[in-house]
Design a protein around this motif. Structure first.
Motif, PDB file in Angstrom:
ATOM      1  N   TYR A 198       1.322  -1.385  -0.312  1.00  4.67           N
ATOM      2  CA  TYR A 198       0.276   0.255  -0.404  1.00  4.67           C
ATOM      3  C   TYR A 198       1.108   1.470  -0.008  1.00  4.67           C
ATOM      4  O   TYR A 198       1.689   1.428   0.914  1.00  4.67           O
ATOM      5  CB  TYR A 198      -1.224   0.039   1.622  1.00  4.67           C
ATOM      6  CG  TYR A 198      -1.900  -1.462   1.104  1.00  4.67           C
ATOM      7  CD1 TYR A 198      -2.971  -1.017   0.537  1.00  4.67           C
ATOM      8  CD2 TYR A 198      -1.478  -2.979   1.248  1.00  4.67           C
ATOM      9  CE1 TYR A 198      -3.963  -1.912   0.518  1.00  4.67           C
ATOM     10  CE2 TYR A 198      -2.350  -3.654   0.843  1.00  4.67           C
ATOM     11  CZ  TYR A 198      -3.944  -3.282   0.522  1.00  4.67           C
ATOM     12  OH  TYR A 198      -4.382  -4.045   0.245  1.00  4.67           O
ATOM     13  N   ASN A 215      -7.387   6.196   2.831  1.00  2.00           N
ATOM     14  CA  ASN A 215      -7.029   6.182   4.180  1.00  2.00           C
ATOM     15  C   ASN A 215      -5.881   7.197   5.068  1.00  2.00           C
ATOM     16  O   ASN A 215      -5.346   7.933   4.674  1.00  2.00           O
ATOM     17  CB  ASN A 215      -6.879   4.529   3.911  1.00  2.00           C
ATOM     18  CG  ASN A 215      -7.268   4.207   5.891  1.00  2.00           C
ATOM     19  OD1 ASN A 215      -7.114   4.039   6.873  1.00  2.00           O
ATOM     20  ND2 ASN A 215      -8.353   3.677   5.778  1.00  2.00           N
ATOM     21  N   ARG A 218      -0.142   1.328   6.823  1.00  2.00           N
ATOM     22  CA  ARG A 218      -0.451   0.108   5.031  1.00  2.00           C
ATOM     23  C   ARG A 218       0.245  -0.906   5.748  1.00  2.00           C
ATOM     24  O   ARG A 218       0.183  -1.729   4.910  1.00  2.00           O
ATOM     25  CB  ARG A 218       0.770   1.795   3.998  1.00  2.00           C
ATOM     26  CG  ARG A 218       0.059   2.834   4.723  1.00  2.00           C
ATOM     27  CD  ARG A 218       0.385   3.984   3.211  1.00  2.00           C
ATOM     28  NE  ARG A 218       2.026   4.025   3.224  1.00  2.00           N
ATOM     29  CZ  ARG A 218       2.345   5.103   4.353  1.00  2.00           C
ATOM     30  NH1 ARG A 218       1.594   5.266   4.848  1.00  2.00           N
ATOM     31  NH2 ARG A 218       3.613   5.495   4.205  1.00  2.00           N
ATOM     32  N   PHE A 276      -2.756  -3.062   6.549  1.00  2.00           N
ATOM     33  CA  PHE A 276      -3.815  -3.138   5.181  1.00  2.00           C
ATOM     34  C   PHE A 276      -3.153  -4.051   4.860  1.00  2.00           C
ATOM     35  O   PHE A 276      -3.797  -5.086   4.169  1.00  2.00           O
ATOM     36  CB  PHE A 276      -3.227  -1.817   4.263  1.00  2.00           C
ATOM     37  CG  PHE A 276      -4.508  -1.537   4.264  1.00  2.00           C
ATOM     38  CD1 PHE A 276      -4.825  -0.613   5.933  1.00  2.00           C
ATOM     39  CD2 PHE A 276      -5.123  -1.140   3.507  1.00  2.00           C
ATOM     40  CE1 PHE A 276      -5.883   0.575   5.731  1.00  2.00           C
ATOM     41  CE2 PHE A 276      -6.364  -0.275   3.689  1.00  2.00           C
ATOM     42  CZ  PHE A 276      -6.860  -0.403   5.039  1.00  2.00           C
ATOM     43  N   LEU A 294     -12.072  -3.460  -2.601  1.00  2.00           N
ATOM     44  CA  LEU A 294     -10.981  -1.431  -2.369  1.00  2.00           C
ATOM     45  C   LEU A 294     -11.662  -0.674  -3.464  1.00  2.00           C
ATOM     46  O   LEU A 294     -11.564   0.229  -2.944  1.00  2.00           O
ATOM     47  CB  LEU A 294      -9.716  -1.550  -2.134  1.00  2.00           C
ATOM     48  CG  LEU A 294      -8.752  -2.979  -0.998  1.00  2.00           C
ATOM     49  CD1 LEU A 294      -7.666  -3.036  -1.443  1.00  2.00           C
ATOM     50  CD2 LEU A 294      -8.772  -1.623   0.230  1.00  2.00           C
ATOM     51  N   TYR A 324      -4.240   5.985  -1.197  1.00  2.00           N
ATOM     52  CA  TYR A 324      -3.394   4.715  -1.399  1.00  2.00           C
ATOM     53  C   TYR A 324      -3.265   4.041  -2.731  1.00  2.00           C
ATOM     54  O   TYR A 324      -4.899   3.682  -3.562  1.00  2.00           O
ATOM     55  CB  TYR A 324      -3.791   3.337   0.033  1.00  2.00           C
ATOM     56  CG  TYR A 324      -4.029   4.115   0.624  1.00  2.00           C
ATOM     57  CD1 TYR A 324      -3.322   5.186   1.872  1.00  2.00           C
ATOM     58  CD2 TYR A 324      -3.807   2.732   1.466  1.00  2.00           C
ATOM     59  CE1 TYR A 324      -3.283   5.030   3.167  1.00  2.00           C
ATOM     60  CE2 TYR A 324      -3.597   2.649   3.602  1.00  2.00           C
ATOM     61  CZ  TYR A 324      -2.986   3.571   4.308  1.00  2.00           C
ATOM     62  OH  TYR A 324      -2.942   4.193   5.016  1.00  2.00           O
ATOM     63  N   CYS A 329      -2.823  -0.029  -4.285  1.00  2.77           N
ATOM     64  CA  CYS A 329      -2.942  -0.976  -3.207  1.00  2.77           C
ATOM     65  C   CYS A 329      -2.741  -2.193  -4.253  1.00  2.77           C
ATOM     66  O   CYS A 329      -3.141  -2.082  -5.005  1.00  2.77           O
ATOM     67  CB  CYS A 329      -4.312  -0.989  -3.027  1.00  2.77           C
ATOM     68  SG  CYS A 329      -5.087   0.447  -1.646  1.00  2.77           S
ATOM     69  N   HIS A 362      -9.986   1.288  10.392  1.00  5.88           N
ATOM     70  CA  HIS A 362      -9.273   1.783   9.289  1.00  5.88           C
ATOM     71  C   HIS A 362      -9.701   0.940   7.828  1.00  5.88           C
ATOM     72  O   HIS A 362      -9.389   0.864   7.666  1.00  5.88           O
ATOM     73  CB  HIS A 362      -7.893   1.875   9.663  1.00  5.88           C
ATOM     74  CG  HIS A 362      -7.595   3.155  10.391  1.00  5.88           C
ATOM     75  ND1 HIS A 362      -7.932   4.407   9.850  1.00  5.88           N
ATOM     76  CD2 HIS A 362      -6.131   3.559  11.690  1.00  5.88           C
ATOM     77  CE1 HIS A 362      -6.468   4.904  10.782  1.00  5.88           C
ATOM     78  NE2 HIS A 362      -5.767   4.316  11.218  1.00  5.88           N
ATOM     79  N   LEU A 363      -9.199  -0.967   8.450  1.00  7.16           N
ATOM     80  CA  LEU A 363      -9.583  -1.635   8.006  1.00  7.16           C
ATOM     81  C   LEU A 363     -11.108  -1.744   7.746  1.00  7.16           C
ATOM     82  O   LEU A 363     -11.448  -1.779   5.777  1.00  7.16           O
ATOM     83  CB  LEU A 363      -9.559  -2.526   8.465  1.00  7.16           C
ATOM     84  CG  LEU A 363      -8.080  -3.181   8.908  1.00  7.16           C
ATOM     85  CD1 LEU A 363      -7.877  -3.968   9.109  1.00  7.16           C
ATOM     86  CD2 LEU A 363      -6.941  -3.302   6.504  1.00  7.16           C
ATOM     87  N   SER A 402     -12.039   1.173   4.652  1.00  2.00           N
ATOM     88  CA  SER A 402     -11.688   1.219   3.415  1.00  2.00           C
ATOM     89  C   SER A 402     -12.023   0.245   2.739  1.00  2.00           C
ATOM     90  O   SER A 402     -12.546   0.431   0.834  1.00  2.00           O
ATOM     91  CB  SER A 402      -9.673   1.076   3.256  1.00  2.00           C
ATOM     92  OG  SER A 402      -9.422   1.806   3.393  1.00  2.00           O
TER      93      SER A 402
END
Lengths: 139, 139, 139
Positions: free
Chosen positions: A16, A52, A60, A63, A97, A119, A121, B91-92, B95
């Motif tokens: 990310y 984010n 990140r 993630f 996403l 971001y 991804c 946060h997750l 997204s």
């Protein structure tokens, strides 16, 4: 006023990556817009775009760890596998996403929250560069 | 015509909340637009916005239960944990659900399906108020 | 120029279906737009819209298998169940995938990547037709 720019992002590692500044650099005319909207489309099906946290790199990294567990590689029921273990998971992450975003513009800047950044991804192990289409409209 | 309004939402409990009416109240000029688009950005990285069922509260309660299982707290691999157990999951979730939406406008109203409403998806245990940027364009 | 069209999609089987060509056919005026944006809203809470791979049907089949595991039926904690086993999972899939998309327009066409197409993500076992609102603006 309409502006449309193709942004070519250099290849990046799986993970990310914050790209907000690259988007700004691609559209200096943004500074002339008082109210408007900016749309970003990532022209790929194995990577995503999301908004984010823009400060702490640990977000990140978490993630990457979370989405690798949510969308595992080598599931026995995957049939679309000829580009490797990361092939089908990358398609699924892209749709979870999303690959497009719209951002408000106010007084020449993206009107994001203090902690928000864009971001990229990247879901492939060995990705090439990625292309974004940035479309801006405003007055 | 461009309209841009900042909407300040009062703090809400962790969970899923219908906010369609609050958005209408913030933009009375919407009623003058025949065709257009309205964009909503939630300026936060620990909450989300989504469209879903606007009638039965059990849908919103099942959302809370499902997403708490999909994105568990206290995963041993989380490293971004200093704001508490709900920090990284928030946060997750933000997204996964997204934090921005575009809605069509037709004859002065959002042209949603009969059963669609806008959810604020509050993922923090003790959230402050949340800010939305509403940007409308139309004719 | 603003264009707004309601698109009525015929009922489809549960699964993932490419609908890019149907969207083109609904808006022949698209060919006159040099730069613009097209917005799609699916007016339903038990189906979704996403962009993904437009060539190999195995991707769409793996989507169905993956999302059925990610969002299982008959979870003991679901309370919104009166329309059947596929009721609550359909609402959840709709929000995970999203039900609205914005696409850039360049020289009279959607400016998507080579491999991108629009999927209708049908999450109900016996769905009726689905309605899309297509809103286009451009110059």
């Amino acid at each position: 006023m309409w502006i449309q720019v193709e942004i070519n992002l250099a290849p990046r590692q799986r993970g990310y990556h914050l790209i907000t500044e690259e988007i700004y650099r691609a559209a200096p005319q943004l500074s002339e817009i008082k109210i408007g909207l900016a749309h970003l489309l990532l022209q790929h099906t194995s990577a995503g775009l999301t908004l984010n946290e823009n400060a702490d790199p640990s977000v990140r990294e978490d993630f990457e760890r979370f989405f690798n567990r949510l969308v595992p590689e080598n599931e026995p029921y995957y049939t679309h596998t000829y580009e490797g273990d990361d092939d089908m998971p990358a398609h699924l992450k892209s749709s979870l996403l999303g690959c497009e975003l719209t951002l408000p513009i106010t007084d020449g800047e993206f009107n994001l929250g203090t902690w928000q950044g864009v971001y990229l991804c990247e879901a492939r192990n060995r990705a090439s560069g990625r292309t974004l289409i940035l479309t801006i409209q405003g007055e």
